[in-house]
Design an enzyme around this catalytic site. Structure first.
Site, mmCIF file in Angstrom:
data_model
loop_
_atom_site.group_PDB
_atom_site.id
_atom_site.type_symbol
_atom_site.label_atom_id
_atom_site.label_comp_id
_atom_site.label_asym_id
_atom_site.label_seq_id
_atom_site.Cartn_x
_atom_site.Cartn_y
_atom_site.Cartn_z
ATOM 1 N N GLU A 148 0.842 -1.211 0.000
ATOM 2 C CA GLU A 148 0.000 0.000 0.000
ATOM 3 C C GLU A 148 0.878 1.262 0.000
ATOM 4 O O GLU A 148 1.865 1.333 0.736
ATOM 5 C CB GLU A 148 -0.886 0.005 1.261
ATOM 6 N N LYS A 223 -9.593 2.404 -2.346
ATOM 7 C CA LYS A 223 -9.805 1.796 -1.013
ATOM 8 C C LYS A 223 -11.204 2.105 -0.472
ATOM 9 O O LYS A 223 -11.592 3.265 -0.376
ATOM 10 C CB LYS A 223 -8.733 2.372 -0.083
ATOM 11 N N CYS A 260 -5.761 -2.690 2.429
ATOM 12 C CA CYS A 260 -5.460 -2.701 3.871
ATOM 13 C C CYS A 260 -6.647 -2.866 4.815
ATOM 14 O O CYS A 260 -7.130 -3.958 5.025
ATOM 15 C CB CYS A 260 -4.629 -1.485 4.232
#
Ligand code: URP
Length: 419
Positions: A148, A223, A260
């Site tokens: 990331e 994300k 994540c």
């Protein structure tokens, strides 16, 4: 007293120094990983049993290592990165040929202090990654994923806006850098970056760019879930993504990216599965004190529940920033984020999983995976078939309404005084 560590005799006090997760060098009691610690300290037959329970079995056997070309092993020795490779098999089928794809994941620390010029920091990371990507390419990796926000320090703990300068458009510097490797090695590359959307008011996103094996940009995913925990002040920088749950159909299989913190959300994993993902990558940045006990569990559970492979990637090292910041917990201000514990690994739908890469060194993990395993596990366990989505669709439809009331049946005797 003296003990053995990585095959060498060391004083017990020295061993203790490097234990406890926060121990000076970021190792686990001087070992790269839990797997190495157990392997070195247990009798081989006990280790075999512990390993069976910890990493499961694939087609009835523990995962077999793969031999890599000398070009890759010598790059790992020369540049000091961990290099491991394993093979996930599937049963032989009568009608379908095996569909083996070679997947690579890279974990790394930043390269220069966070105080130097931003473009030098970025260039130094590019330079550090070159030999690792070359090792992946020369090993025949088909799909490679980086960690990331790989182009920058994970500066979101500071809440200082100047780090926004690391953001770049989807077709920016880092994509151009990786496109040449994608072309050279006929490799799909997933590049998670801080994205600046030039066409929409220069808004910033946390994005994974998917580069095809012809060097083309296949698409991007932003994300979905933004953390508001510990020092992960990412909501100061970007909003929840607006790209849904895309699955990218590539030359080597159907892939998706769950960035994540999205790994804590089972519905997020589910949605990628419903769209047909066969491999879901989870590029991450997370620190030991916060999430390490969750790390080996969540990805593996997602792989099992959704019948796909999960590739988990975490950065390594401790990043120190120019100005101290507080964590809003009454404790003193500090200038580092804590230790990013690496430990990247890959989980399979049959509950087997690779050992982890190092806790404190850069690394490249390569796995061969026969994607036929996804459907074989679906047929065996019937999770999709038994999932009762209609039931949950109804529950969620009620839940999101303002007048929702939880379905609770109270014991009528609960508040009665005993006689
Ligand atoms: N980068 C990121 O979302 N980190 C959040 C912390 C965690 O999920 O462990």
């Amino acid at each position: 007293m003296e003990k053995t560590q990585n095959g060498e005799t060391v004083k017990e006090e020295e061993l203790k120094e490097s234990c406890g997760g926060g121990g000076g060098d970021g190792s686990i009691c001087g070992y790269d990983s839990l797997h190495c610690l157990l392997k070195d300290n247990l009798d081989p037959h006990i280790f075999q049993e512990v390993n069976r329970l910890l990493t499961g079995l694939n087609c009835g056997k523990s995962l077999q290592p793969i031999a890599l070309p000398e070009s890759a092993t010598s790059l790992s020795l020369q540049h000091g990165f961990d290099l491991q490779a394993f093979c996930f098999n599937a049963d032989k089928e009568i009608l379908r040929e095996p569909r083996v794809v070679r997947v690579g994941v890279i974990q790394n620390s930043i390269s220069l202090p966070t105080t130097v010029h931003f473009s030098d920091q970025k260039k130094a990371i590019f330079n550090k990654l070159k030999p690792i990507i070359d090792a992946a390419g020369s090993s025949g990796v088909n799909i490679l994923c980086l960690q990331e926000a790989w182009t920058m320090p994970f500066a979101f703990c500071t809440r200082e806006k100047r780090w926004c300068e690391f953001a770049e458009p989807v077709n920016g510097e880092s994509t151009i850098f990786l496109q040449s490797f994608a072309l050279k090695y006929n490799m799909v590359i997933i590049s998670p970056i801080l994205e600046r959307d030039i066409n929409h008011g220069e808004v910033i996103w946390n994005t994974a760019v998917v580069i095809g094996n012809h060097g083309n940009i296949i698409g991007k995913h932003r994300k979905n879930h933004i953390p508001r925990v510990g020092d992960f002040n990412e909501s100061t920088y970007y909003m929840e993504g607006n790209t849904g749950h895309p699955v990218f159909e590539t030359a080597f299989g159907k892939i998706a990216i769950n960035i994540c913190y999205g790994r804590h959300h089972p519905l997020n994993w589910l949605a990628f599965g419903l769209n047909g993902a066969e491999i879901v990558f989870n590029p991450s940045a997370t620190v030991g004190e916060l999430s390490e006990p969750m790390w080996p569990i969540e990805a593996r559970n997602a792989a099992i529940a959704n019948n796909y492979f999960v590739a988990s990637i975490n950065r390594v090292g401790t990043e120190t920033f120019p100005n101290p910041f507080t964590s809003g917990d009454g404790k003193p201000a500090h200038a580092d984020f804590g230790h990013f514990y690496g430990s990247s690994h890959i989980s399979a739908p049959d509950a087997s999983c690779t050992p982890s890469l190092s806790r404190n060194r850069d690394g490249l993990l390569i796995t061969d995976m026969d994607l036929n395993l996804c459907r074989q596990v679906k047929d065996k366990w019937g999770f999709r078939m038994t999932s009762r989505y209609d039931l949950y669709a109804e529950t969620l439809t009620h839940y999101v309404k303002p007048d929702f009331e939880p379905q609770v049946i109270s014991d009528p005797l609960l508040h009665k005084k005993s006689l």
